[in-house]
Design an enzyme around this catalytic site. Structure first.
Site, PDB file in Angstrom:
ATOM      1  N   HIS A  44      63.361 -25.158  84.597  1.00 34.88           N
ATOM      2  CA  HIS A  44      62.260 -24.937  83.657  1.00 34.88           C
ATOM      3  C   HIS A  44      62.503 -23.628  82.920  1.00 34.88           C
ATOM      4  CE1 HIS A  44      57.540 -24.861  83.195  1.00 34.88           C
ATOM      5  NE2 HIS A  44      58.160 -24.594  82.060  1.00 34.88           N
ATOM      6  N   GLU A  71      63.027 -28.597  81.649  1.00 30.24           N
ATOM      7  CA  GLU A  71      61.585 -28.644  81.446  1.00 30.24           C
ATOM      8  C   GLU A  71      61.175 -27.493  80.537  1.00 30.24           C
ATOM      9  OE1 GLU A  71      60.593 -30.313  85.948  1.00 30.24           O
ATOM     10  OE2 GLU A  71      60.290 -28.191  85.451  1.00 30.24           O
ATOM     11  N   HIS A 219      57.046 -33.025  91.890  1.00 31.49           N
ATOM     12  CA  HIS A 219      56.129 -31.897  92.084  1.00 31.49           C
ATOM     13  C   HIS A 219      55.563 -31.925  93.498  1.00 31.49           C
ATOM     14  CE1 HIS A 219      54.222 -28.344  90.440  1.00 31.49           C
ATOM     15  NE2 HIS A 219      53.201 -28.609  91.228  1.00 31.49           N
TER      16      HIS A 219
END
Length: 267
Positions: A44, A71, A219
């Protein structure tokens, strides 16, 4: 095993940033992940650059033997930077500077126009697009309408329920009060949440009326809760980071990834 594992290496960089030096190097983790049988590298690039930096992104894309999934939020500067580097996939995620980790899926409806324009930019650059969404049917329909190529279902609620039900978390100062249900109720909620994920995965990959989306999930997944998600046949990929990196402190990164792949096979 047909389901793929994407290893999120954010927390390799988090450990580096704890001392603000050069090690551990996230790029080194890429090659270890490949040797351990990972199928993809995920990270990310946050607006605040709290762990992964721009220089990491460029080096990893240029050197990785594995596909790269990045991400990022709907940030114009980050989008332009990533489009110039052309990773295999970009997954759009929500982002708040004050959060410890991503707290939920994209609010597609409120960002509809921005998401649509961004997906068109990805397509023009030959980048596969994915949207990180909560397991809600309306989000699947909107993702299809926008022309996304894939969705990643947010498994955070399921993961938190499992932690409160089957770990010591509920007896610590980290207890998640919003998930503090009686035993029977929490097990029923786990079952409902799993069913929501499975139904959304089925809807996403269906060919009714329009082309199917690829469906991923991630997640909060760990060695104890991953099996049930991995058994959903329509989910083709899981992206997992924190639990793998946490275990690697004790067993090494390669072994931690191998153990996760084994856990994904457990029913």
């Amino acid at each position: 095993m047909s389901i793929r594992l994407g290893v999120n290496i954010d927390h390799i960089a988090t450990l580096r940033e704890a001392r603000a030096i050069y090690e551990p190097d996230p790029l080194e983790a890429v090659f270890i992940a490949k040797n351990a049988g990972a199928h993809q590298i995920t990270f990310h690039l946050r607006e605040d650059r709290r762990h992964i930096h721009d220089s990491d992104v460029k080096r990893i894309i240029q050197s990785s033997p594995l596909p790269i999934n990045i991400e990022c939020a709907l940030d114009e500067k980050i989008i332009d930077y990533l489009c110039g580097l052309k990773p295999q996939r970009i997954t759009l995620v929500p982002e708040k500077r004050e959060e410890i980790t991503t707290e939920g899926g994209l609010d597609i409806e409120s960002r509809y126009d921005s998401i649509r324009d961004t997906l068109k930019a990805f397509e023009s650059c030959g980048i596969v697009s994915a949207l990180f969404i909560d397991p809600k049917k309306e989000s699947i329909f909107l993702a299809r309408e926008l022309g996304a190529q894939a969705v990643e279902l947010h498994t955070g609620r399921y993961a938190n329920l499992m932690l409160m039900a089957y770990s010591n978390l509920s007896r610590t100062h980290r207890a998640l009060e919003e998930f503090a249900f009686p035993t029977q109720e929490i097990n029923e909620e786990i079952s409902r949440t799993l069913d929501d994920i499975a139904q959304c995965a089925k809807l996403a990959t269906s060919t009714i009326d329009t082309r199917p989306l690829e469906c991923f999930a991630g997640h909060g997944l760990n060695y104890q809760n991953v099996g049930a998600i991995a058994q959903i046949p329509q989910i083709s990929e899981l992206n997992i980071g924190h639990s793998i990196i946490a275990r690697s402190v004790f067993v090494g990164l390669e072994r931690a990834i191998i153990q996760m792949r084994e856990a994904m096979c457990q029913k």
